[in-house]
Design an enzyme around this catalytic site. Structure first.
Site: not given
Ligand code: FE2
Length: 266
Positions: A8, A39-40, A67-68, A157, A182, A184
């Site tokens: 990520d 996604e981040n 999810n983001h 994820h 996800h 991290h």
């Molecule tokens: Fe996530």
């Protein structure tokens, strides 16, 4: 063939270390396929079209998310702009495949590397402690009926280690790797299952570790102490690049070796 999966990428610090270190990592290990979870990448929340293209430009072949994915709304139009065209960069930005039918974009990609090896990437999201989405196990079964490539990498994820490892066992011998994202936090549980599937429950974050999973620690502490809503900002210090390197047999798609990598900003 060697595949590099970058964990990520969080905010500008994450993008900066990818910019500074990815090329040498690819060269050092003779990497042929690079996948990253992005996604981040936009300030910790979501990804913009511009940032997606910046990451492709840095040598990432396929970007997975989670999810983001919809946090930056303009990404919907970007994903739709690919119109299913596999040569389009926008088609190489994935959202989880087990999202509701009709969601924008795609949850899998099949392509060919520069040296002509067919590969596929599947993006899935877990259901334990997360918002409801379709069963990732059954969706993987369905996608594997369509995919013809032998080399298949799955980004799972998810929150729960158990769910990620279970998917690894479920897909043992059917995919090259099941890598978790996800949470991290890189996990020291990388292994190649007997059937030739590499598994690690979390690749870890590529971003600032002098915070709480990427966010400035004072803000997270305030949230825990007061339970009041706050605007989260990315942390800045102790930036690291976390990735997992997989070596596989291109004829069978079986993983031969898996290695955790953590680089610190120089
Ligand atoms: Fe996530």
């Amino acid at each position: 063939m060697r595949i590099l999966f970058v964990g990520d990428i969080f905010g500008r610090p994450g993008r900066t270390i990818v910019h500074d270190r990815l090329g040498e990592l690819q060269k050092e290990h003779g990497v042929e396929l690079t996948i990253a979870n992005g996604e981040n990448a936009a300030g910790g929340f979501g990804i913009t079209p511009q940032i997606a293209e910046e990451l492709f430009e840095l040598g990432i072949d396929v970007i997975t998310t989670g999810n983001h994915i919809w946090d930056k709304r303009e990404i919907i139009e970007y994903m739709n702009s690919a119109n299913g065209n596999e040569a389009s960069l926008a088609r190489k930005l994935l959202r989880p495949a087990n999202y509701p039918a009709g969601s924008p974009g795609f949850g899998w990609y099949q392509g060919r590397t520069r040296s002509g090896v067919d590969y596929a990437v599947i993006n899935l999201q877990g259901r334990v402690f997360m918002t409801s989405n379709d069963d990732p196990f059954r969706v993987a079964d369905e996608l594997l009926k369509k995919i013809t490539a032998k080399v298949v990498v799955v980004d799972m994820h998810a929150e729960a280690t158990s769910e990620k490892l279970s998917l690894g066992w479920y897909l043992e011998g059917r995919v090259t790797a099941v890598l978790g994202t996800h949470t991290h936090v890189p996990t020291a549980d990388e292994q190649v299952l007997r059937g030739g599937t590499a598994v690690q429950t979390d690749v870890g974050m590529t971003g600032p570790y002098e915070g709480v999973i990427g966010v400035q620690r004072d803000l997270i502490l305030q949230r825990f102490l007061t339970n009041m809503p706050l605007r989260f900002e990315p942390a800045t210090g102790d930036v690291r690049l976390c990735a997992t390197l997989i070596e596989c047999n291109v004829a069978t798609g079986r993983a031969i070796a898996v290695q955790r990598i953590m680089l610190r900003q120089q």
